[in-house]
Design a protein around this motif. Structure first.
Motif, PDB file in Angstrom:
ATOM      1  N   TYR A 353       0.822  -1.211   0.000  1.00 31.92           N
ATOM      2  CA  TYR A 353       0.000   0.000   0.000  1.00 31.92           C
ATOM      3  C   TYR A 353       0.853   1.258   0.000  1.00 31.92           C
ATOM      4  O   TYR A 353       0.509   2.260  -0.608  1.00 31.92           O
ATOM      5  CB  TYR A 353      -0.946   0.010   1.209  1.00 31.92           C
ATOM      6  CG  TYR A 353      -1.866   1.202   1.223  1.00 31.92           C
ATOM      7  CD1 TYR A 353      -2.837   1.345   0.244  1.00 31.92           C
ATOM      8  CD2 TYR A 353      -1.747   2.188   2.181  1.00 31.92           C
ATOM      9  CE1 TYR A 353      -3.663   2.444   0.212  1.00 31.92           C
ATOM     10  CE2 TYR A 353      -2.572   3.295   2.174  1.00 31.92           C
ATOM     11  CZ  TYR A 353      -3.529   3.412   1.187  1.00 31.92           C
ATOM     12  OH  TYR A 353      -4.345   4.517   1.157  1.00 31.92           O
ATOM     13  N   LYS A 354       2.003   1.187   0.686  1.00 38.57           N
ATOM     14  CA  LYS A 354       2.881   2.369   0.752  1.00 38.57           C
ATOM     15  C   LYS A 354       3.445   2.684  -0.627  1.00 38.57           C
ATOM     16  O   LYS A 354       3.480   3.836  -1.042  1.00 38.57           O
ATOM     17  CB  LYS A 354       4.034   2.100   1.719  1.00 38.57           C
ATOM     18  CG  LYS A 354       3.601   2.075   3.165  1.00 38.57           C
ATOM     19  CD  LYS A 354       4.110   3.299   3.915  1.00 38.57           C
ATOM     20  CE  LYS A 354       3.432   3.410   5.263  1.00 38.57           C
ATOM     21  NZ  LYS A 354       3.716   2.237   6.116  1.00 38.57           N
ATOM     22  N   VAL A 416      -4.400  -8.950   3.247  1.00 35.28           N
ATOM     23  CA  VAL A 416      -4.656  -7.518   3.449  1.00 35.28           C
ATOM     24  C   VAL A 416      -3.680  -6.956   4.477  1.00 35.28           C
ATOM     25  O   VAL A 416      -3.154  -5.859   4.325  1.00 35.28           O
ATOM     26  CB  VAL A 416      -6.111  -7.303   3.907  1.00 35.28           C
ATOM     27  CG1 VAL A 416      -6.337  -5.860   4.297  1.00 35.28           C
ATOM     28  CG2 VAL A 416      -7.065  -7.703   2.806  1.00 35.28           C
ATOM     29  N   LYS A 417      -3.431  -7.743   5.506  1.00 35.84           N
ATOM     30  CA  LYS A 417      -2.490  -7.306   6.544  1.00 35.84           C
ATOM     31  C   LYS A 417      -1.101  -7.088   5.938  1.00 35.84           C
ATOM     32  O   LYS A 417      -0.457  -6.082   6.209  1.00 35.84           O
ATOM     33  CB  LYS A 417      -2.438  -8.358   7.641  1.00 35.84           C
ATOM     34  CG  LYS A 417      -1.395  -8.121   8.707  1.00 35.84           C
ATOM     35  CD  LYS A 417      -1.539  -9.169   9.805  1.00 35.84           C
ATOM     36  CE  LYS A 417      -0.309  -9.310  10.644  1.00 35.84           C
ATOM     37  NZ  LYS A 417       0.844  -9.919  10.051  1.00 35.84           N
ATOM     38  N   PHE A 420      -1.318  -3.724   3.899  1.00 30.93           N
ATOM     39  CA  PHE A 420      -1.639  -2.444   4.522  1.00 30.93           C
ATOM     40  C   PHE A 420      -0.908  -2.211   5.833  1.00 30.93           C
ATOM     41  O   PHE A 420      -0.664  -1.077   6.204  1.00 30.93           O
ATOM     42  CB  PHE A 420      -3.145  -2.333   4.758  1.00 30.93           C
ATOM     43  CG  PHE A 420      -3.912  -2.096   3.510  1.00 30.93           C
ATOM     44  CD1 PHE A 420      -4.269  -0.812   3.137  1.00 30.93           C
ATOM     45  CD2 PHE A 420      -4.264  -3.146   2.702  1.00 30.93           C
ATOM     46  CE1 PHE A 420      -4.958  -0.585   1.968  1.00 30.93           C
ATOM     47  CE2 PHE A 420      -4.962  -2.933   1.533  1.00 30.93           C
ATOM     48  CZ  PHE A 420      -5.307  -1.652   1.167  1.00 30.93           C
ATOM     49  N   ILE A 421      -0.632  -3.269   6.574  1.00 31.35           N
ATOM     50  CA  ILE A 421      -0.124  -3.072   7.922  1.00 31.35           C
ATOM     51  C   ILE A 421       1.369  -3.343   8.006  1.00 31.35           C
ATOM     52  O   ILE A 421       2.106  -2.587   8.631  1.00 31.35           O
ATOM     53  CB  ILE A 421      -0.911  -3.965   8.906  1.00 31.35           C
ATOM     54  CG1 ILE A 421      -2.390  -3.559   8.857  1.00 31.35           C
ATOM     55  CG2 ILE A 421      -0.373  -3.813  10.313  1.00 31.35           C
ATOM     56  CD1 ILE A 421      -3.292  -4.413   9.676  1.00 31.35           C
ATOM     57  N   ASP A 422       1.820  -4.421   7.373  1.00 39.36           N
ATOM     58  CA  ASP A 422       3.223  -4.789   7.526  1.00 39.36           C
ATOM     59  C   ASP A 422       4.147  -3.852   6.759  1.00 39.36           C
ATOM     60  O   ASP A 422       3.760  -3.253   5.758  1.00 39.36           O
ATOM     61  CB  ASP A 422       3.439  -6.228   7.048  1.00 39.36           C
ATOM     62  CG  ASP A 422       2.838  -7.205   8.032  1.00 39.36           C
ATOM     63  OD1 ASP A 422       2.410  -6.752   9.093  1.00 39.36           O
ATOM     64  OD2 ASP A 422       2.781  -8.414   7.719  1.00 39.36           O
TER      65      ASP A 422
ATOM     66  N   GLN B 109      -1.408   8.936   7.527  1.00 41.23           N
ATOM     67  CA  GLN B 109      -2.463   8.580   6.567  1.00 41.23           C
ATOM     68  C   GLN B 109      -3.817   9.160   6.972  1.00 41.23           C
ATOM     69  O   GLN B 109      -4.798   8.446   7.168  1.00 41.23           O
ATOM     70  CB  GLN B 109      -2.551   7.066   6.430  1.00 41.23           C
ATOM     71  CG  GLN B 109      -1.215   6.461   6.031  1.00 41.23           C
ATOM     72  CD  GLN B 109      -1.281   4.966   5.851  1.00 41.23           C
ATOM     73  OE1 GLN B 109      -2.346   4.396   5.616  1.00 41.23           O
ATOM     74  NE2 GLN B 109      -0.163   4.297   5.947  1.00 41.23           N
ATOM     75  N   TYR B 148     -11.096  -3.369  11.535  1.00 41.73           N
ATOM     76  CA  TYR B 148      -9.860  -4.135  11.397  1.00 41.73           C
ATOM     77  C   TYR B 148      -8.724  -3.219  10.956  1.00 41.73           C
ATOM     78  O   TYR B 148      -7.642  -3.229  11.537  1.00 41.73           O
ATOM     79  CB  TYR B 148     -10.063  -5.266  10.379  1.00 41.73           C
ATOM     80  CG  TYR B 148      -8.799  -6.001  10.053  1.00 41.73           C
ATOM     81  CD1 TYR B 148      -8.334  -6.992  10.899  1.00 41.73           C
ATOM     82  CD2 TYR B 148      -8.047  -5.684   8.926  1.00 41.73           C
ATOM     83  CE1 TYR B 148      -7.161  -7.653  10.621  1.00 41.73           C
ATOM     84  CE2 TYR B 148      -6.878  -6.343   8.646  1.00 41.73           C
ATOM     85  CZ  TYR B 148      -6.436  -7.327   9.493  1.00 41.73           C
ATOM     86  OH  TYR B 148      -5.265  -7.975   9.223  1.00 41.73           O
ATOM     87  N   LEU B 149      -8.999  -2.422   9.931  1.00 43.54           N
ATOM     88  CA  LEU B 149      -7.922  -1.587   9.402  1.00 43.54           C
ATOM     89  C   LEU B 149      -7.545  -0.492  10.389  1.00 43.54           C
ATOM     90  O   LEU B 149      -6.368  -0.174  10.562  1.00 43.54           O
ATOM     91  CB  LEU B 149      -8.360  -0.977   8.070  1.00 43.54           C
ATOM     92  CG  LEU B 149      -8.443  -1.975   6.916  1.00 43.54           C
ATOM     93  CD1 LEU B 149      -8.984  -1.300   5.674  1.00 43.54           C
ATOM     94  CD2 LEU B 149      -7.078  -2.571   6.620  1.00 43.54           C
ATOM     95  N   GLY B 152      -5.457  -2.183  12.957  1.00 47.65           N
ATOM     96  CA  GLY B 152      -4.219  -2.719  12.408  1.00 47.65           C
ATOM     97  C   GLY B 152      -3.240  -1.645  11.979  1.00 47.65           C
ATOM     98  O   GLY B 152      -2.039  -1.778  12.172  1.00 47.65           O
ATOM     99  N   VAL B 153      -3.734  -0.582  11.368  1.00 43.95           N
ATOM    100  CA  VAL B 153      -2.818   0.425  10.824  1.00 43.95           C
ATOM    101  C   VAL B 153      -2.469   1.497  11.854  1.00 43.95           C
ATOM    102  O   VAL B 153      -1.321   1.867  12.008  1.00 43.95           O
ATOM    103  CB  VAL B 153      -3.422   1.072   9.555  1.00 43.95           C
ATOM    104  CG1 VAL B 153      -2.482   2.141   9.020  1.00 43.95           C
ATOM    105  CG2 VAL B 153      -3.658   0.005   8.494  1.00 43.95           C
ATOM    106  N   LYS B 159      -1.331  -4.912  18.058  1.00 43.64           N
ATOM    107  CA  LYS B 159      -2.428  -4.522  17.191  1.00 43.64           C
ATOM    108  C   LYS B 159      -2.803  -5.593  16.174  1.00 43.64           C
ATOM    109  O   LYS B 159      -3.979  -5.770  15.889  1.00 43.64           O
ATOM    110  CB  LYS B 159      -2.115  -3.206  16.505  1.00 43.64           C
ATOM    111  CG  LYS B 159      -0.817  -3.214  15.748  1.00 43.64           C
ATOM    112  CD  LYS B 159      -0.537  -1.850  15.157  1.00 43.64           C
ATOM    113  CE  LYS B 159       0.656  -1.943  14.241  1.00 43.64           C
ATOM    114  NZ  LYS B 159       0.923  -0.715  13.542  1.00 43.64           N
ATOM    115  N   ASP B 160      -1.809  -6.309  15.642  1.00 46.66           N
ATOM    116  CA  ASP B 160      -2.131  -7.335  14.639  1.00 46.66           C
ATOM    117  C   ASP B 160      -3.059  -8.386  15.218  1.00 46.66           C
ATOM    118  O   ASP B 160      -4.083  -8.735  14.646  1.00 46.66           O
ATOM    119  CB  ASP B 160      -0.855  -8.057  14.180  1.00 46.66           C
ATOM    120  CG  ASP B 160       0.003  -7.159  13.346  1.00 46.66           C
ATOM    121  OD1 ASP B 160      -0.433  -6.014  13.115  1.00 46.66           O
ATOM    122  OD2 ASP B 160       1.092  -7.585  12.951  1.00 46.66           O
ATOM    123  N   MET B 164      -7.092  -8.880  14.249  1.00 49.66           N
ATOM    124  CA  MET B 164      -7.548 -10.126  13.651  1.00 49.66           C
ATOM    125  C   MET B 164      -8.587 -10.811  14.535  1.00 49.66           C
ATOM    126  O   MET B 164      -9.614 -11.298  14.062  1.00 49.66           O
ATOM    127  CB  MET B 164      -6.333 -11.030  13.437  1.00 49.66           C
ATOM    128  CG  MET B 164      -6.586 -12.239  12.587  1.00 49.66           C
ATOM    129  SD  MET B 164      -7.159 -11.841  10.946  1.00 49.66           S
ATOM    130  CE  MET B 164      -5.650 -11.860  10.015  1.00 49.66           C
TER     131      MET B 164
END
Lengths: 467, 497
Positions: A353-354, A416-417, A420-422, B109, B148-149, B152-153, B159-160, B164
């Motif tokens: 995503y980045k 998705v993780k 977007f997150i990792d 973001q 979730y987002l 997570g973000v 947080k993960d 989840m």
């Protein structure tokens, strides 16, 4: 004129194949960009031509028939064909076998048309074979790679095996009924040991093609070994068309055995959903992941099929349309990432995503659609399948479907993780975007967001299924 | 376009505005102005509703509208409101405005963050106004992925894992809900998703039993009902401030509202027969939540566990089936929504400055940051049920209503629930004592500045809500009275009150 219109899908396709031959004689295909763009335009025209009005009817004593639903199914296949051609642009550009790719793909589609329009089991069988054999050649396209050859061999052997089983079932059916046209099978089919055996063998044949558990063993290896474009074709067109035919076979051909097949279908449905989702948990290769996801998705389709009614076929056709868009979008993104990183591992999606928000968003929409999360179309698709399935009153099946919704959400959220997150240690540069792939992804994106809200689409499908 | 659809149109417009906005500043202001418009719209709709009622409208739900969605499947976008949904909408609108205000300083973001918050608010509004069960389900599910987002973000800590866990457990709950409403669809004979239609039908008791358990449990997962509460502490504590406010303030209320409106209202016979199950789980949640809270050092975990305990009152009130208890449950939903949002907001403000949420590492906040400290104390006092605040009124009403059910079982449950108040007092006062009062323990803390304008406005808005319900509960009761009566009239035969 009517006849021409009725056979227009086949005629246009034959003309396309002929055109490719002429192009190859003229050496047109060496002019890469021009050739690929021409093909895309031709496929677009093919898709548009599918929407010409047409009358229903049957020919050659029911060997060939057509009606609104069949036309719609062919149109959905045409849409998939166009999108796959667009998404594989970058790969075809540097592949030596672009001409063969189109030739084989169109040949396979020709088989699909024959299969969809068949009113006789012989035609059905011929169509099924015609559509499978070219794929076996296609999956072998990366000639230098061992796993690609392995994929080709696996596909051809397993399909030969399933065909054998199916032919045996067909011959038993012939013994029981005495004639293989759909009309006479429907009229003369009575539940007895012979017809049950015939049904079971024919079901096994179809189960191979749709990779329903326990006949799914070839799927992951073939998906992994084939080029992405071919995997995409396999998972979408090949599977989608067999699902369409399977609807007809179950509902009209074996409608008389409903009591018997309801139980069988529910069992393989539970198996497919659960095994598909559980095996997807541990996959790190994107294509293997989608292979198991597609096995699980077929399990969901079977839940809808158990309804054995208008709502059942409407929801299945609707779902296949959505599934087609989601999978093509997902494979499109995978091919974009794989082309630049050279890796098909899910790990390479980390931090996407980045660096590439466009691809990450499309992939997220596709995955959410597969997981059935609102407001993406897949949500409606899945719920309508369950709604239809409830009609047959198989509560255990619905319970398993509910559990599998959760499992599959975990699978898709994992990807998705990553995106977007990792964070990614190896920074992924912004990927090149070619116009064709972008167009195809936009079409999928718009479709996936709009299909749930543009309800005339569902109403149209529903009206076609009420005949 | 009718007025209720505007409730959904505005968040969509605001979200689209956020998407096209280029600068972070524009994004923030778009989100804020959009949510304020929404608050005024909610107030306007309430006023309109009250004026209709005063003019003698007797329909059970007013402002009805219906649009075709998937007509062959009986899915219509139908909306209507009664008093209960209106107070929920008002509460949602307040919490959303406050949530956007306290997230003013988010720097990561920004566009995506506010877009997701707006999506969450859309889902809540949609859920509260729709009268078609399928559409309700659509909005219930719509919120899962944004949550979730968000966690997570933008979250912190584990947080993960939390994100989840939350997504999977909520999905599990909604799968139960979906199977339940499918059952309602097929077993009513008429095959309709419209819950006003379903309410008129007679559903056989055997079917009711299964569906009641499925639906109540499914919605219960959203309310963090014991034993499905485990997503709540992790999720709440890992989420960014605004998302915690939303999760505890609004999202848990979706479950409570569903338990009342769908499970209990549509299946009255099964509710009478089986509500004891949920009285037991609610009592466990109340006591267990309170004791678990006492063991927490992390302020956010503390508030999250106390939410489990407080939402136990909601379940208890609904399951007791008397008019006062149901009224209390509705009040508790609103009261807890606002109060917990204020609590999370003040914890977030403290965390932003001190970068710790451990109660024993803090201290002297009131001296250094009088405004934030006061906000924390107000929400704490409301939480422990001090008269004058909303918590007192709502919890009292639940207790009184529960006491009306005679029988040893109900009495024991009520007494247990009442006893939790003492535990609540212990942990609240202890937290306030450690974190807020006393001398400043850490020299670093002397540099802290008090609340910014946006934080102040958020806290004032929420405090106002707490005080209005606390001081003038009759306004509130007047609004929902007719509707709780009509819900409870379905049980009167058995309960007798």
């Amino acid at each position: 004129m009517d006849i021409v219109l009725m056979f227009r899908f086949e005629i246009i396709l034959a003309a396309l194949i002929l055109a490719i031959f002429i192009m190859s004689l003229r050496g047109f295909d060496t002019n890469v960009k021009c050739f690929l763009n021409t093909m895309n335009v031709l496929l677009l025209l093919n898709f548009i031509a599918g929407w010409l009005p047409l009358s229903e009817g049957s020919y050659f004593s029911d060997f060939f028939r057509t009606n609104g639903l069949i036309v719609l199914q062919k149109n959905i296949i045409n849409l998939g064909l166009l999108l796959i051609s667009l998404t594989s642009y970058a790969w075809l550009e540097q592949s030596k076998y672009r001409l063969e790719f189109y030739l084989l793909m169109l040949g396979s589609i020709f088989g699909v048309y024959v299969m969809l329009s068949s009113g006789h089991i012989l035609m059905l069988y011929l169509g099924l074979e015609m559509s499978t054999i070219p794929i076996a050649a296609m999956s072998n396209f990366n000639l230098k790679e061992q796993r690609s050859s392995e994929a080709g061999i696996k596909l051809i052997l397993s399909s030969a095996f399933s065909t054998g089983i199916m032919l045996f079932g067909i011959s038993l059916l012939y013994g029981a009924v005495g004639n293989l046209s759909f009309a006479s099978v429907i009229a003369n089919l009575h539940p007895n040991v012979l017809t049950l055996f015939a049904f079971a063998f024919i079901l096994a044949g179809f189960a191979f093609k749709m990779s329903i558990v326990p006949f799914h063993l070839w799927t992951a290896d073939v998906y992994e070994g084939s080029p992405i474009a071919v995997t995409n074709f396999l998972s979408v067109i090949s599977k989608g068309s067999v699902i369409f035919v399977f609807l007809t076979v179950l509902y009209s051909l074996f409608g008389g055995l409903k009591e018997a097949w309801l139980l069988g279908i529910s069992i393989v449905s539970i198996l497919s959903m659960t095994v598909g989702n559980l095996f997807a948990l541990r996959q790190q290769n994107a294509k293997r992941f989608l292979a198991f996801s597609s096995i699980a998705q077929v399990g969901f389709v079977l839940v809808g099929i158990t309804a054995a009614s208008t709502i059942g076929s409407a929801s299945v056709v609707y779902f296949v349309l959505i599934y087609l868009l989601s999978n093509i979008a997902a494979f499109g993104v995978i091919s974009a990432v794989a082309d630049s990183t050279g890796s098909e591992s899910l790990q390479s999606f980390k931090g996407l995503y980045k660096s590439n928000p466009f691809y990450a968003l499309i992939m997220a929409v596709a995955l959410f659609s597969l997981a059935g999360v609102p407001p993406i179309a897949g949500f409606f698709g899945k719920l309508f399948l369950l709604t239809a399935g409830m009609k047959s009153g198989l509560y255990v099946l619905l319970g398993f479907a509910g559990v599998n919704l959760v499992l599959s959400l975990y699978n898709y959220l994992r990807v998705v993780k990553y995106m977007f997150i990792d964070e990614n240690e190896a920074h992924l540069a912004p990927l090149n975007r070619n116009r064709q792939l972008t167009t195809a992804l936009y079409i999928c994106l718009i479709g996936l967001i709009a299909i749930g809200f543009v309800t005339p689409i569902y109403q149209y499908i529903d009206s076609l299924c009420r005949f | 376009m009718d007025i209720l659809s505007l409730l959904l149109v505005f968040p969509v417009i605001t979200a689209l505005g956020i998407l096209v906005a280029k600068k972070d500043k524009v994004v923030r202001w778009t989100a804020l102005s959009g949510s304020i418009v929404q608050l005024f719209l909610a107030i306007g709709i309430t006023a309109y509703y009250v004026s209709l009622r005063n003019a003698g409208e007797t329909g059970q739900m007013l402002l009805e509208s219906s649009y075709e969605w998937f007509a062959p499947l009986q899915i219509y976008f139908s909306a209507a409101v009664d008093g209960i949904s209106l107070v929920m909408i008002l509460m949602t609108a307040m919490v959303v405005v406050a949530g956007i205000l306290v997230s003013w300083k988010i720097g990561k973001q920004v566009k995506e963050f506010f877009f997701l918050i707006l999506l969450l608010s859309l889902s809540a509004y949609g859920f509260f106004i729709s009268t078609n069960l399928f559409v309700m389900f659509f909005f219930l599910e719509l919120a899962v992925i944004p949550k979730y987002l968000l966690i997570g973000v933008w979250g912190s800590g584990r947080k993960d894992y939390s994100a989840m866990k939350l997504a999977l457990m909520l999905m599990f709950g909604s799968a139960l809900v979906f199977i339940g409403i499918l059952g309602l669809f097929y077993f009513t004979g008429a095959q309709t998703w419209d819950f006003q239609e379903i309410a008129k039908m007679h559903i056989p008791i055997e079917t009711q039993r299964i569906l009641y358990i499925l639906l109540f449990t499914g919605f219960g997962v959203f309310t963090a009902m014991f034993p499905f509460h485990t997503w709540a502490p992790d999720g709440h504590s890992s989420a960014p401030t605004a998302a915690s406010m939303f999760l505890a303030g609004i999202s848990m209320k979706l479950g409570g509202y569903g338990c009342l409106r769908v499970a209990t209202y549509l299946l009255p016979d099964a509710a009478q027969e089986l509500s004891w199950i949920f009285i037991i789980t609610a009592s466990i949640a109340i006591i267990y939540g309170a004791f678990a809270t006492m063991m927490q050092k992390d302020l956010k975990y503390m508030n999250a566990y106390s939410s489990v305990s407080h939402c136990g009152f909601v379940i208890l009130g609904i399951a007791m089936l008397t008019k006062a208890a149901v009224t209390g449950a509705v009040m508790q939903m609103v009261s807890h929504g606002i109060m917990t949002a204020l609590f999370f907001a003040s914890i977030g403000m403290i965390y932003d400055r001190a970068h710790t949420r451990q109660a024993d590492e803090l201290g002297g906040m009131l001296k250094q940051m009088p405004f934030i400290g006061s906000a924390f104390i107000i929400s704490g006092l409301c939480s422990l049920g001090l008269p004058g605040f909303s918590g007192f009124v709502s919890e009292m009403t639940v207790f009184v209503g529960s006491w009306e059910r005679t029988g040893v079982f109900y009495r024991v449950a009520t007494i247990l629930a009442c006893a939790s108040i003492v535990v609540t007092a212990v942990y609240i006062l202890r937290a306030v004592g450690f974190a807020i009062w006393g001398t400043v323990t850490n020299k670093e803390y002397l540099k802290f500045k008090d609340a910014t304008w946006s934080e102040r406005s958020a806290a004032v808005l929420l405090t106002l809500g707490i005080l209005i319900i606390g001081l003038a509960p009759f306004l509130f009761i007047h609004l929902i009275d007719a509707d709780t009566t009509s819900i409870v009239s379905r049980f009167i035969a058995v309960v007798g009150k």
